[in-house]
Design a protein around this motif. Structure first.
Motif, PDB file in Angstrom:
ATOM      1  N   ASP A 126       0.838  -1.206   0.000  1.00 53.70           N
ATOM      2  CA  ASP A 126       0.000   0.000   0.000  1.00 53.70           C
ATOM      3  C   ASP A 126       0.873   1.257   0.000  1.00 53.70           C
ATOM      4  OD1 ASP A 126      -2.225  -1.593   0.024  1.00 53.70           O
ATOM      5  OD2 ASP A 126      -2.651  -1.333   2.170  1.00 53.70           O
ATOM      6  N   ALA A 127       1.949   1.241   0.801  1.00 56.80           N
ATOM      7  CA  ALA A 127       2.842   2.400   0.858  1.00 56.80           C
ATOM      8  C   ALA A 127       3.538   2.598  -0.476  1.00 56.80           C
ATOM      9  CB  ALA A 127       3.867   2.214   1.978  1.00 56.80           C
ATOM     10  N   HIS A 128       3.934   1.502  -1.105  1.00 55.65           N
ATOM     11  CA  HIS A 128       4.603   1.600  -2.404  1.00 55.65           C
ATOM     12  C   HIS A 128       3.666   2.212  -3.438  1.00 55.65           C
ATOM     13  CE1 HIS A 128       6.642   0.427  -6.111  1.00 55.65           C
ATOM     14  NE2 HIS A 128       7.735   0.271  -5.391  1.00 55.65           N
ATOM     15  N   ALA A 129       2.429   1.731  -3.463  1.00 53.13           N
ATOM     16  CA  ALA A 129       1.470   2.249  -4.441  1.00 53.13           C
ATOM     17  C   ALA A 129       1.183   3.731  -4.216  1.00 53.13           C
ATOM     18  CB  ALA A 129       0.173   1.437  -4.365  1.00 53.13           C
ATOM     19  N   ALA A 130       1.120   4.150  -2.968  1.00 53.49           N
ATOM     20  CA  ALA A 130       0.737   5.526  -2.661  1.00 53.49           C
ATOM     21  C   ALA A 130       1.894   6.510  -2.744  1.00 53.49           C
ATOM     22  CB  ALA A 130       0.116   5.583  -1.261  1.00 53.49           C
ATOM     23  N   LEU A 131       3.097   6.062  -2.357  1.00 57.75           N
ATOM     24  CA  LEU A 131       4.200   6.998  -2.146  1.00 57.75           C
ATOM     25  C   LEU A 131       5.340   6.886  -3.150  1.00 57.75           C
ATOM     26  CD1 LEU A 131       4.377   6.805   1.744  1.00 57.75           C
ATOM     27  CD2 LEU A 131       3.265   8.536   0.335  1.00 57.75           C
ATOM     28  N   GLY A 165       5.723   7.803   5.060  1.00 55.15           N
ATOM     29  CA  GLY A 165       4.344   8.252   5.194  1.00 55.15           C
ATOM     30  C   GLY A 165       3.908   8.385   6.633  1.00 55.15           C
TER      31      GLY A 165
END
Length: 225
Positions: A26-31, A101
């Motif tokens: 999720d962090a990879h996709a968002a950030l 994040g």
């Protein structure tokens, strides 16, 4: 056939992907679009660090940050400098992005790929410090050529440091520490600056070495004019 194709670079790391947790994914996709930097073999396009970070500040290059906890701690404690952290392990990439994040770290950018390939894109005298903490020791003699701290890499890193800039290496393998000292002492553009861990949070690899009874060596060298 070009030279790169005929003589691929000697890797100083084990290529590893690993599986990201849902938090990491999720962090990879968002950030990743805002904080990530893909590193491509053979790319020599100059990298403008002020553009990358959105400001002009001293930059620290972190090579091989593992899971990124120590990098995040260092960046959080040192907001006046920017941290360009490079790793090949995908769960580590995801974890550092998650920490960025969660902790609101604006002074970190995350490179994915071979750090020495990225170094070729940096102009001379652009780095305030280079951190090489607990790189793969490649203990077998036939693998010593894969060690990150070798004369060619050290010369390249030193040229990217500003005069007075710091190259800080750490290892828990005494034989590798001795080899590092021999290599670093032999570089005419570096001068020993004492063996201490100033500014370095404890890492998972360090704790593992201490638990195994291995001594920790922190080697600090400054670029001389």
């Amino acid at each position: 056939m070009n030279e790169t194709a005929a003589h691929p670079p000697i890797r100083t790391f084990h290529p590893r992907r690993g599986r990201m947790s849902s938090r990491h994914a999720d962090a990879h996709a968002a950030l990743w679009p805002a904080f990530g930097l893909p590193v491509t073999d053979g790319d020599r396009t100059p990298l403008d660090l002020a553009t990358l970070f959105g400001r002009s500040a001293a930059v620290v290059l972190e090579i091989g940050f593992g899971m990124g906890d120590a990098t995040a701690a260092a960046a959080r404690a040192d907001p006046g400098r920017d941290y360009l952290a490079v790793e090949v392990h995908t769960p580590g990439i995801g974890n550092l992005l998650a920490l960025i994040g969660e902790q609101g770290l604006a002074n970190v950018r995350v490179g994915h790929g071979d750090a020495m390939e990225l170094v070729h894109r940096l102009a001379p005298h652009t780095l305030d410090a280079v951190h090489v903490f607990f790189p793969d020791p490649w203990p077998k003699a036939r693998h010593h050529k894969r060690r990150l701290i070798n004369p060619g890499n050290v010369a390249l890193l030193r040229e990217r440091l500003r005069p007075g800039g710091l190259l800080h290496c750490a290892t828990d393998w005494p034989e590798y520490a001795a080899a590092m000292i021999e290599t670093l002492d032999a570089d005419p553009g570096l001068a020993a600056a004492g063996e201490d861990r100033t500014g370095r949070p404890e890492t998972k690899f360090e704790r593992r070495g201490l638990d195994a009874g291995r001594p920790i060596s922190d080697l600090r060298y400054r670029r001389v004019r």
